[in-house]
Design a protein around this motif. Structure first.
Motif, PDB file in Angstrom:
ATOM      1  N   GLY A   1      32.467  49.762  41.445  1.00 45.05           N
ATOM      2  CA  GLY A   1      33.234  50.513  40.453  1.00 45.05           C
ATOM      3  C   GLY A   1      34.728  50.214  40.563  1.00 45.05           C
ATOM      4  O   GLY A   1      35.434  50.104  39.549  1.00 45.05           O
ATOM      5  N   ARG A   2      35.257  50.074  41.786  1.00 46.43           N
ATOM      6  CA  ARG A   2      36.667  49.744  41.970  1.00 46.43           C
ATOM      7  C   ARG A   2      36.994  48.355  41.441  1.00 46.43           C
ATOM      8  O   ARG A   2      38.069  48.134  40.871  1.00 46.43           O
ATOM      9  CB  ARG A   2      37.025  49.841  43.460  1.00 46.43           C
ATOM     10  N   GLN A   3      36.087  47.435  41.626  1.00 42.53           N
ATOM     11  CA  GLN A   3      36.315  46.077  41.099  1.00 42.53           C
ATOM     12  C   GLN A   3      36.398  46.088  39.567  1.00 42.53           C
ATOM     13  O   GLN A   3      37.291  45.467  38.981  1.00 42.53           O
ATOM     14  CB  GLN A   3      35.189  45.154  41.568  1.00 42.53           C
ATOM     15  N   ALA A   4      35.481  46.821  38.933  1.00 38.08           N
ATOM     16  CA  ALA A   4      35.498  46.894  37.460  1.00 38.08           C
ATOM     17  C   ALA A   4      36.753  47.588  36.959  1.00 38.08           C
ATOM     18  O   ALA A   4      37.401  47.124  35.997  1.00 38.08           O
ATOM     19  CB  ALA A   4      34.248  47.630  36.976  1.00 38.08           C
ATOM     20  N   ALA A   5      37.157  48.674  37.621  1.00 37.48           N
ATOM     21  CA  ALA A   5      38.365  49.386  37.204  1.00 37.48           C
ATOM     22  C   ALA A   5      39.609  48.535  37.437  1.00 37.48           C
ATOM     23  O   ALA A   5      40.565  48.573  36.646  1.00 37.48           O
ATOM     24  CB  ALA A   5      38.475  50.709  37.955  1.00 37.48           C
ATOM     25  N   GLY A   6      39.617  47.756  38.515  1.00 38.84           N
ATOM     26  CA  GLY A   6      40.743  46.880  38.784  1.00 38.84           C
ATOM     27  C   GLY A   6      40.894  45.801  37.731  1.00 38.84           C
ATOM     28  O   GLY A   6      42.025  45.497  37.297  1.00 38.84           O
ATOM     29  N   ARG A   7      39.787  45.243  37.292  1.00 44.83           N
ATOM     30  CA  ARG A   7      39.851  44.217  36.239  1.00 44.83           C
ATOM     31  C   ARG A   7      40.362  44.815  34.926  1.00 44.83           C
ATOM     32  O   ARG A   7      41.139  44.178  34.203  1.00 44.83           O
ATOM     33  CB  ARG A   7      38.481  43.573  36.058  1.00 44.83           C
ATOM     34  N   ARG A   8      39.931  46.035  34.629  1.00 46.11           N
ATOM     35  CA  ARG A   8      40.418  46.679  33.403  1.00 46.11           C
ATOM     36  C   ARG A   8      41.921  46.931  33.489  1.00 46.11           C
ATOM     37  O   ARG A   8      42.651  46.762  32.509  1.00 46.11           O
ATOM     38  CB  ARG A   8      39.676  47.998  33.173  1.00 46.11           C
ATOM     39  N   LEU A   9      42.376  47.306  34.642  1.00 46.50           N
ATOM     40  CA  LEU A   9      43.809  47.557  34.815  1.00 46.50           C
ATOM     41  C   LEU A   9      44.615  46.270  34.675  1.00 46.50           C
ATOM     42  O   LEU A   9      45.703  46.271  34.086  1.00 46.50           O
ATOM     43  CB  LEU A   9      44.042  48.189  36.196  1.00 46.50           C
ATOM     44  N   LEU A  10      44.072  45.171  35.175  1.00 40.32           N
ATOM     45  CA  LEU A  10      44.762  43.876  35.041  1.00 40.32           C
ATOM     46  C   LEU A  10      44.850  43.435  33.586  1.00 40.32           C
ATOM     47  O   LEU A  10      45.768  42.693  33.211  1.00 40.32           O
ATOM     48  CB  LEU A  10      44.037  42.817  35.874  1.00 40.32           C
ATOM     49  N   GLY A  11      43.916  43.871  32.769  1.00 36.04           N
ATOM     50  CA  GLY A  11      43.941  43.526  31.352  1.00 36.04           C
ATOM     51  C   GLY A  11      44.809  44.425  30.516  1.00 36.04           C
ATOM     52  O   GLY A  11      44.968  44.193  29.307  1.00 36.04           O
ATOM     53  N   ASN A  12      45.381  45.470  31.121  1.00 38.90           N
ATOM     54  CA  ASN A  12      46.241  46.395  30.382  1.00 38.90           C
ATOM     55  C   ASN A  12      47.611  45.749  30.178  1.00 38.90           C
ATOM     56  O   ASN A  12      48.270  45.359  31.149  1.00 38.90           O
ATOM     57  CB  ASN A  12      46.368  47.703  31.163  1.00 38.90           C
ATOM     58  N   PRO A  13      48.085  45.644  28.931  1.00 39.38           N
ATOM     59  CA  PRO A  13      49.389  45.003  28.690  1.00 39.38           C
ATOM     60  C   PRO A  13      50.564  45.757  29.277  1.00 39.38           C
ATOM     61  O   PRO A  13      51.648  45.185  29.450  1.00 39.38           O
ATOM     62  CB  PRO A  13      49.467  44.947  27.157  1.00 39.38           C
ATOM     63  N   ASN A  14      50.405  47.030  29.571  1.00 34.89           N
ATOM     64  CA  ASN A  14      51.500  47.823  30.148  1.00 34.89           C
ATOM     65  C   ASN A  14      51.573  47.709  31.671  1.00 34.89           C
ATOM     66  O   ASN A  14      52.447  48.324  32.296  1.00 34.89           O
ATOM     67  CB  ASN A  14      51.352  49.299  29.771  1.00 34.89           C
ATOM     68  N   VAL A  15      50.656  46.963  32.273  1.00 33.63           N
ATOM     69  CA  VAL A  15      50.592  46.852  33.731  1.00 33.63           C
ATOM     70  C   VAL A  15      50.989  45.444  34.157  1.00 33.63           C
ATOM     71  O   VAL A  15      50.436  44.458  33.658  1.00 33.63           O
ATOM     72  CB  VAL A  15      49.183  47.185  34.263  1.00 33.63           C
TER      73      VAL A  15
END
Length: 400
Positions: A269-283
């Motif tokens: 779950g942390r890996q999936a959430a981390g990938r989503r965060l990396l795809g966020n343009p504000n991050v």
């Protein structure tokens, strides 16, 4: 040690000069100590061996030992034996011979004394240079170094102190901590609430309902194999080694197998959430932070918090920190460092808005610690959460 050696050699040189100056009727008291006793730490009284001048000139067989202790400041000459019997009158000598004979006698004595001095000084240097106390520890040694030493009372005490300090700093006061009586007292003395401590004794060795278990040697002996196979399968921090080792373990509410399965699912779950965060343009994240996000090494509470922050502002992640000593490799980092995004009009206003957001959160998403270092655009905000990291939080609807 060089100063000690120089002092010892200087003292020995004075001793030789004293011996050379002895006359046939003079008496010298030589102090000696039992083997292994240092002169600077008298564990017992020294012994006195009296030496007369005629002994050094070949007129006596050896020193006369005395078993009576010599008190501090005592007069060594008062312990001299009775004067030797009168000798026969000296033969008549020709004029001028009296000046030459003592000189020859001192010449004969100088050879043995020089050899004795060389042997004694060499032995003294060998003892001083090989003493373990002088070389066993350097100035760089620390308590932490000693904590990793296997066994021993000192290493055990250091490991216990380090474990107690870690619990006080990293575990919530509302968590239930199981520990042996001595450890519980140490935690209580350090300010941990007594109501949050569960004392384990041979008569009451069940840590049911704990959050963490402090596994000292006493607790390991009480719980045996059940400690890891039933109650607490994962180490979240460890201090020391061998018999002195102290492990901080996360309590498994259901079973050890269920906890391990939940931990593996949490990593995914942390890996999936981390990938989503990396795809966020504000991050924006540093290369090291990006690797940690992709590998699932960031705490789920951090991931949820960062995603919520990025919904209304830019977020710049510098690093994920706070790896705990000896922790299981699957456990996440519970701290993150955030920087002020480039182009921010007011660094102070940005940090105040972030801190207000963090302080408005509710458990388990309420940060345990927030700290700002630096100033202006170079400011860094550090966010941290309590140990142990909760599992399965990403699969639930966490409170805002």
């Amino acid at each position: 040690m060089i100063k000690e050696t120089a002092s010892a050699v200087h003292g020995f040189a004075n001793f030789l000069l004293t011996i050379n100056g002895l006359t046939e009727k003079s008496v010298l008291c030589v102090l000696s100590f039992p083997s292994g006793v240092s002169a600077s730490r008298w564990g017992c009284a020294p012994r006195c061996a009296t030496v007369r001048g005629d002994m050094l000139q070949g007129k006596a067989a050896g020193a006369v030992p005395s078993s009576a202790p010599v008190p501090d400041g005592g007069n060594a000459h008062a312990r001299a034996p009775a004067p030797a019997p009168a000798r026969a009158p000296a033969p008549i000598r020709r004029p001028g011979s009296d000046q030459r004979r003592p000189a020859r006698r001192r010449v004969r004595l100088a050879g043995p004394l020089a050899l004795t001095a060389i042997i004694a000084v060499a032995g003294l240097l060998a003892v001083l240079l090989t003493r373990p106390a002088a070389t066993a520890r350097g100035h760089g040694e620390t308590l932490a170094n000693r904590a990793v030493s296997p066994g021993g009372v000192g290493s055990s005490a250091v490991a216990r102190a380090a474990a107690a300090a870690w619990v006080r700093q990293q575990v919530s006061r509302s968590a239930v901590v199981s520990c042996d009586p001595a450890m519980c007292l140490a935690l209580q003395a350090g300010g941990f609430p007594r109501s949050s401590l569960l004392t384990l004794t041979p008569a009451a060795a069940d840590p049911l309902g704990s959050t963490v278990i402090i596994a000292t040697a006493a607790v390991r002996n009480q719980l045996g194999q059940r400690l890891a196979s039933v109650y607490a399968p994962v180490v979240i921090a460890s201090f020391g080694s061998g018999a002195a080792r102290v492990d901080i373990r996360a309590y498994a509410a259901d079973s050890a197998a269920a906890y391990r399965a939940a931990l593996a699912a949490d990593v995914a779950g942390r890996q999936a959430a981390g990938r989503r965060l990396l795809g966020n343009p504000n991050v924006a994240a540093s290369p090291a932070a990006r690797r940690d996000l992709a590998a699932g090494r960031a705490d789920s509470r951090l991931l949820i918090t960062l995603a919520a922050l990025a919904a209304g502002r830019d977020v710049r992640i510098v690093a994920f920190t706070g790896a705990d000593p000896g922790a299981d490799a699957l456990l996440p980092a519970r701290y993150a460092e955030l920087a002020v995004p480039p182009g921010t009009a007011s660094a102070g206003a940005y940090l105040r808005s972030v801190l207000a957001f963090l302080q408005a959160r509710r458990a388990p998403l309420l940060a345990a610690r927030t700290r700002v270092t630096g100033a202006g655009a170079a400011s860094v905000l550090r966010i941290g959460f309590w140990a142990p990291a909760p599992l399965g939080l990403l699969g639930k609807r966490a409170p805002a």
